[in-house]
Enzyme design. Structure first.
Site, PDB file in Angstrom:
ATOM      1  N   TYR A   1      35.559  19.456 -81.781  1.00 33.39           N
ATOM      2  CA  TYR A   1      36.545  20.536 -82.092  1.00 33.39           C
ATOM      3  C   TYR A   1      37.492  21.199 -82.158  1.00 33.39           C
ATOM      4  CZ  TYR A   1      37.974  20.458 -76.049  1.00 33.39           C
ATOM      5  OH  TYR A   1      38.375  20.622 -75.074  1.00 33.39           O
TER       6      TYR A   1
ATOM      7  N   GLU B   1      46.125  18.634 -71.315  1.00 42.12           N
ATOM      8  CA  GLU B   1      45.288  19.019 -72.719  1.00 42.12           C
ATOM      9  C   GLU B   1      45.635  20.636 -72.782  1.00 42.12           C
ATOM     10  OE1 GLU B   1      41.557  18.522 -70.838  1.00 42.12           O
ATOM     11  OE2 GLU B   1      41.636  16.552 -69.967  1.00 42.12           O
TER      12      GLU B   1
ATOM     13  N   GLU C   1      33.422  15.200 -71.471  1.00 38.92           N
ATOM     14  CA  GLU C   1      31.552  15.401 -72.264  1.00 38.92           C
ATOM     15  C   GLU C   1      31.425  14.897 -72.343  1.00 38.92           C
ATOM     16  OE1 GLU C   1      33.650  18.760 -71.338  1.00 38.92           O
ATOM     17  OE2 GLU C   1      35.342  17.168 -73.375  1.00 38.92           O
TER      18      GLU C   1
ATOM     19  N   GLU D   1      41.553  15.984 -63.102  1.00 38.01           N
ATOM     20  CA  GLU D   1      41.152  17.704 -62.770  1.00 38.01           C
ATOM     21  C   GLU D   1      40.189  17.693 -61.279  1.00 38.01           C
ATOM     22  OE1 GLU D   1      38.765  18.945 -66.349  1.00 38.01           O
ATOM     23  OE2 GLU D   1      40.741  19.669 -67.099  1.00 38.01           O
TER      24      GLU D   1
ATOM     25  N   TYR E   1      41.031   8.362 -72.719  1.00 45.88           N
ATOM     26  CA  TYR E   1      40.867   8.396 -72.110  1.00 45.88           C
ATOM     27  C   TYR E   1      40.338   6.561 -71.739  1.00 45.88           C
ATOM     28  CZ  TYR E   1      40.618  12.913 -70.217  1.00 45.88           C
ATOM     29  OH  TYR E   1      40.164  13.754 -69.356  1.00 45.88           O
TER      30      TYR E   1
END
Length: 634
Positions: free
Chosen positions: A333, A263, A123, A183, A77
């Site tokens: 994660y 993802e 997040e 999304e 990102y």
């Protein structure tokens, strides 16, 4: 006529000239459901690595570890708020040096899938949007056709995409794909006019030199698909029937083209106050990956390296009883590479699977880096943030208003805002009832210098009793725990409603802005305290009220190595190391206990460690800050 002939001759010469060996042709063969690289079918297996979740000194080793696993691409990102923290202010240095990151990926032999958003979720605080948008336009409709939003995106993309154009695959660079939105099928607006505008704005810079794609959860293409843009899905491990069902649904809106899981989740995220770190068994992760790769699906593993939400960058989600849950500082994660970049058993299992379908790279598998347990640090209390001398040093602004103002109205991104007013002296009930509407997210209440208690958005606590004899000055230090990153676009911070004592509304507030993002005033306060420490009363060095600043200065013997800071015995707050804000700690609720501390932040001599403890009240004994050679969760 001669000029026309010369122009035609020059054009023919350019077309006939051999292409540079560095130029690549990357496109989609829709008839054969595949990507094409230089005329040949192409499949990728990628891993997500967000450059802003690791120190730049760590980027090369993480990229090498990803390539050694057999990956031929990485996905990242781009965080708008990192690069554009204030209006008209841009940052492209250090952790924000995206061009250097792209160069390193190229050198490591990895293609890049770029996800510029402008909304990224991830997040992160406010999903990557800069909060100054909410100051400039309090009623802005983010992620819609709101002309103010479009104008700001256009300005941002002119800065970002003009910088990365040279890295597009059609220009000889590593970027093979660029995402449009993220999304969007999960967002309420369903604004296709906006999506089409963003597609065209992105293509202004891409100009066919990379493939445009978008990404949605299964079955959400109705609002998330974009005309003339490749649709991809995101999902975790499942049965073969479940996965095939996702593709069957996708084919209803995109009948042809390569299949992409943008993802693929080997783990999951975790919030504060949850009982355990999210963990995913390796076998189903491996089995589903094997099934997809065998069937020529292009897969991006999210996350392959999770890293750390340094500073105040962690976001929050709209879940739980209070409709709010703050994300951890760690973005571990349960990824194949852990928070320090070391390989896990999941790394080797995924590598074995990937190498069944992709060439084995000529790189050794990574080895864990050295970790050390440093000696405990005895902490010195400097003072309370509410003390006038320290408050004056750390406050960036003081504002008066009839009603409380939000962080956004004050144009403050992070940290604390201290709200102060006088309590009515004609309310004689004992105790009086304090009611604070819309506290976002956590309010530490004082009457005079006496700590009263905590208000919590997460736990739906907005009232406290106030003893009549406590004093007349009401102080509420409100902590921003992270703006919501998914679903809700505009998440304000501070006191967003009215404040009452019993039924009497309180007015005439003074607000002190404490963003706590700049270490300079803190280190100046520490140096001043050390210089004049012999004059300071003993109480200020020992007993500590909540909302106090503590520090230690220490040396390290031997080789510098990674470690984990262990704040067990402390309550909730933030930690600086040598001016760098590691992030939030909250061991009293967990599940994260330790904070990862990279060797790149340490020096042999005179390391400055500062802690702002929000809520713990120490007596004469301040617990030491400890270190560990291993992380502690749960």
């Amino acid at each position: 006529m001669a000029n026309v002939v010369c122009t035609l001759f020059a054009l023919v010469f350019l077309l006939a000239a051999p292409q540079s060996v560095d130029m690549r042709l990357f496109s989609i063969d829709y008839d054969n459901d595949t990507f094409v690289m230089d005329g040949k079918p192409f499949q990728y297996v990628a891993g997500s690595f967000h450059y802003f979740r690791a120190l730049p000194e760590s980027w090369p080793s993480i990229l090498r570890s990803m390539r050694a696993a057999g990956l031929n691409a990485i996905t990242t990102y781009v965080e708008w708020s990192l690069h554009n923290p204030k209006e008209d202010v841009y940052n492209w240095q250090g952790m924000a040096d995206i061009e250097h990151f792209l160069e390193l990926a190229d050198r490591a032999g990895l293609y890049v899938i770029l996800r510029p958003g402008p909304y990224i979720c991830a997040e992160r605080d406010m999903g990557g949007f800069p909060s100054w948008l909410l100051h400039k336009y309090p009623d802005i409709l983010l992620r819609t056709n709101d002309l103010r939003y479009l104008r700001e995106v256009r300005t941002w993309y002119a800065q970002l995409l003009s910088r990365v154009q040279r890295f597009l695959v059609g220009q000889g660079g590593p970027i093979i794909m660029v995402q449009v939105e993220n999304e969007y099928g999960s967002f309420y607006a369903c604004d296709h006019k906006y999506l089409n505008w963003l597609r065209d704005e992105t293509e202004r810079y891409v100009m066919g030199n990379a493939v445009l794609f978008t990404n949605n959860g299964p079955g959400l293409e109705g609002c998330g698909a974009i005309e003339h843009v490749l649709s991809s899905l995101d999902f975790g491990p499942g049965t073969e029937d479940e996965i095939n069902g996702f593709w069957t649904t996708l084919r209803k809106t995109q009948p042809k083209g390569p299949l992409v899981n943008a993802e693929y989740y080997p783990g999951w995220l975790t919030h504060w106050q949850e009982p355990h770190m999210a963990r995913t068994d390796t076998k189903p992760v491996v089995d589903s990956l094997d099934f997809m790769l065998r069937n020529k699906v292009n897969v991006n593993i999210y996350m392959f390296f999770g890293g750390t939400n340094y500073g105040f960058t962690a976001g929050a989600n709209n879940i739980g009883a209070g409709g709010y849950a703050a994300d951890l500082t760690s973005y571990d994660y349960d990824a194949p590479l852990d928070e320090s970049g070391d390989p896990t058993p999941k790394y080797f299992a995924l590598r074995d699977t990937i190498l069944k379908y992709f060439p084995k790279p000529d790189l050794p598998v990574p080895q864990p880096t050295n970790k050390v347990q440093l000696s405990p640090l005895n902490m010195t209390r400097l003072d309370s943030l509410l003390d006038p001398s320290l408050l004056e040093r750390l406050a960036t602004q003081t504002v008066t208003s009839r009603l409380p103002l939000s962080f956004e109205a004050l144009n403050q991104v992070s940290g604390l805002v201290l709200y102060e007013t006088l309590l009515p002296d004609d309310i004689r009930t004992d105790p009086r009832k304090l009611i604070v509407e819309g506290v976002h997210d956590r309010g530490y209440v004082f009457v005079g210098d006496q700590f009263v208690g905590v208000l919590s958005r997460e736990n739906q606590i907005n009232t406290l009793p106030l003893a009549l004899d406590a004093g007349q000055t009401l102080r509420i230090a409100v902590e921003n725990q992270g703006r919501i990153n998914f679903g809700i676009a505009n998440d304000g911070k501070g006191i967003l409603g009215s404040v009452f004592v019993n039924t009497r509304q309180l007015y005439n507030w003074t607000m002190y802005g404490l963003p706590l993002s700049d270490f300079k005033p803190i280190v100046h306060a520490i140096r001043h305290h050390r210089k004049h420490q012999h004059r300071v009363r003993r109480a200020s060095q020992t007993a500590g009220t909540p909302m106090s600043l503590y520090y230690a200065i220490f040396d390290i013997e031997g080789e510098l190595a990674d470690t984990y800071l262990d704040p067990t015995g402390w309550g909730k707050g933030i930690v600086f190391v040598n001016g760098f804000l590691l992030g939030r700690y909250w061991p009293t609720v967990g599940p994260q206990v330790t904070l990862y501390l990279s060797r790149h932040l340490l020096t042999q001599k005179n390391n400055y460690l500062a802690v702002i403890e929000y809520q713990k009240e120490f007596g004469d004994s301040i617990p030491p800050l400890k270190f560990s050679a291993t992380p502690s969760f749960n």
